[in-house]
Motif scaffolding. Sequence first.
Motif, PDB file in Angstrom:
ATOM      1  N   ARG A 150       0.648  -1.150   0.071  1.00 10.02           N
ATOM      2  CA  ARG A 150       0.061  -0.071  -0.093  1.00 10.02           C
ATOM      3  C   ARG A 150       0.871   1.288  -0.159  1.00 10.02           C
ATOM      4  O   ARG A 150       0.459   2.343   0.524  1.00 10.02           O
ATOM      5  N   GLY A 151       1.976   1.108  -0.498  1.00  5.75           N
ATOM      6  CA  GLY A 151       2.971   2.425  -0.652  1.00  5.75           C
ATOM      7  C   GLY A 151       2.563   3.618  -1.425  1.00  5.75           C
ATOM      8  O   GLY A 151       1.420   3.229  -2.479  1.00  5.75           O
ATOM      9  N   GLY A 152       2.474   4.852  -0.727  1.00  2.44           N
ATOM     10  CA  GLY A 152       2.147   5.944  -1.632  1.00  2.44           C
ATOM     11  C   GLY A 152       2.164   6.213  -2.984  1.00  2.44           C
ATOM     12  O   GLY A 152       1.617   6.928  -3.779  1.00  2.44           O
ATOM     13  N   GLU A 153       3.522   5.434  -3.485  1.00  4.06           N
ATOM     14  CA  GLU A 153       4.068   5.653  -4.716  1.00  4.06           C
ATOM     15  C   GLU A 153       2.816   5.003  -5.860  1.00  4.06           C
ATOM     16  O   GLU A 153       2.804   5.338  -7.089  1.00  4.06           O
ATOM     17  N   HIS A 154       2.104   4.120  -5.373  1.00  6.20           N
ATOM     18  CA  HIS A 154       1.063   3.584  -6.390  1.00  6.20           C
ATOM     19  C   HIS A 154       0.060   4.450  -6.893  1.00  6.20           C
ATOM     20  O   HIS A 154      -0.220   4.661  -8.096  1.00  6.20           O
ATOM     21  N   PRO A 155      -0.878   5.081  -5.754  1.00  6.86           N
ATOM     22  CA  PRO A 155      -1.708   5.952  -6.115  1.00  6.86           C
ATOM     23  C   PRO A 155      -0.946   6.976  -6.790  1.00  6.86           C
ATOM     24  O   PRO A 155      -1.554   7.972  -7.800  1.00  6.86           O
ATOM     25  N   ALA A 208      -0.829  10.115 -11.965  1.00  3.89           N
ATOM     26  CA  ALA A 208       0.475  10.849 -12.421  1.00  3.89           C
ATOM     27  C   ALA A 208      -0.305  11.949 -13.648  1.00  3.89           C
ATOM     28  O   ALA A 208       0.355  13.110 -13.717  1.00  3.89           O
ATOM     29  N   SER A 209      -0.907  11.586 -14.296  1.00  2.00           N
ATOM     30  CA  SER A 209      -1.432  12.520 -15.477  1.00  2.00           C
ATOM     31  C   SER A 209      -2.643  13.115 -15.368  1.00  2.00           C
ATOM     32  O   SER A 209      -3.347  13.772 -16.072  1.00  2.00           O
ATOM     33  N   GLY A 243      -0.864  12.236   0.010  1.00  5.63           N
ATOM     34  CA  GLY A 243      -0.493  13.580   0.360  1.00  5.63           C
ATOM     35  C   GLY A 243       0.235  14.318  -0.683  1.00  5.63           C
ATOM     36  O   GLY A 243      -0.168  15.359  -1.046  1.00  5.63           O
ATOM     37  N   LYS A 244       0.974  13.577  -1.388  1.00  6.60           N
ATOM     38  CA  LYS A 244       1.880  14.206  -2.365  1.00  6.60           C
ATOM     39  C   LYS A 244       0.912  14.618  -3.629  1.00  6.60           C
ATOM     40  O   LYS A 244       1.264  15.714  -4.399  1.00  6.60           O
ATOM     41  N   VAL A 245      -0.137  14.105  -3.957  1.00 11.10           N
ATOM     42  CA  VAL A 245      -0.869  14.327  -5.058  1.00 11.10           C
ATOM     43  C   VAL A 245      -1.627  15.661  -5.002  1.00 11.10           C
ATOM     44  O   VAL A 245      -2.144  16.234  -5.865  1.00 11.10           O
ATOM     45  N   TYR A 246      -1.606  16.169  -3.838  1.00 16.91           N
ATOM     46  CA  TYR A 246      -2.634  17.271  -3.393  1.00 16.91           C
ATOM     47  C   TYR A 246      -1.656  18.594  -3.052  1.00 16.91           C
ATOM     48  O   TYR A 246      -1.847  19.762  -2.971  1.00 16.91           O
TER      49      TYR A 246
END
Length: 388
Positions: A144-149, A154-155, A169-172
């Motif tokens: 369930r690592g955050g790199e997956h979502p 990403a696009s 968090g990083k996508v926001y």
Amino acid sequence: MIQRVREKFTCRDCEKISQAPAPFHVTPRGWAGPALLAMILFEKFGQHQPLNRQAERYAKEGVPLSLSTLADQVGAGCAVLEPLIRRIEAHVFAAERLHGDDTTVPVLAKGKTDTGRCWVYVRDDRPFGGPAPPAAMFYYSRDRGGEHPQGHLASYAGLFQADAYGGYGKVYLPDRKPGPILEAACWVHARRPFFIMADLAENARRKARSKTTAPISPLALEAVQRIDALFEIERSINGHTAEQRRAIRQELSAPLVADLEGWMREQRAKLSRGNDLAKAMDYMLKRWPAFTRFLGDGRVCLSNNAAERALRGIALGRKSWLFAGSDRGGQRAAAMYSLIVTAKMNGVDPQAWLADVLARIAGHPANRIDELLPWNWRQLHPADSQAA
């Protein structure tokens, strides 16, 4: 069993031999027809019947099929349907607003099972009167690592409705490329802990069985009633245009939300840090801009139920198939869930649709592949859609 005879013909003038071409097989050198292959796929991923149970059933009907043979057919069927999966993916991530969620998927490992994840992203514009058909895209990962979502999104740029999982968090981030993703929190998630502490119906059931009842929190009960008032307004505007929804929310919902915030901050100051009620309030108050985003944007839903409904089949299926056999099996499952759940969302019988698509896809022009998507297929096969 169907046996096809292709006669050979000779020409006396040119002395050449001609023969009708062999019929298309759904899978290379395959023996399964499109109807049987669709049934195998739908039974496994739509009805959650593992291949070993299917093999046992076919054997009882006089059709001996080994487990490895069925597994090969599943893999080949997923490969044939790959173009449709990619078109559904493109359609989902072209949305103005997405729902996202994930659930556990046990995966077979050496001497144990690991806990993988199945992620879903749902496009459903119907609540704000959008004309685009609904669809769901699933992905599998080993953890369930955050790199997956972050990779899945990403696009994407737009509104994203999900729970408070830290991996999002990083996508926001405001300076994110290709554009910002705006968080819209789920009021159902926020309501749930309050409801547990104010479940009058459960206490009544426990009392009827002569069991000890849990204490009812008056504050939790009031929080539930205040949140339910917001959902009552939402039910009356479901299907309205985004602007109509925004206007009604500004008139009716905004005062209730302001009162709720003031009441929670007042009550929170009286509670200790470890109190369950305090934790439920903190969950909302720390994310208040995300919870109130629906007031200024009619496209936002009050809940993330669209994503939770899409994952419901996996939660039920886990009791039947127990675990995925490998990472490749998890990836195939995610691909087939994308197809089957999307078909159901569009009122299409998944098995009938899969059978027809598998029979036609090899000879179908690549530049017209969208004709085979569930929402376009439904228009050409209204009888099957009504039956579903």
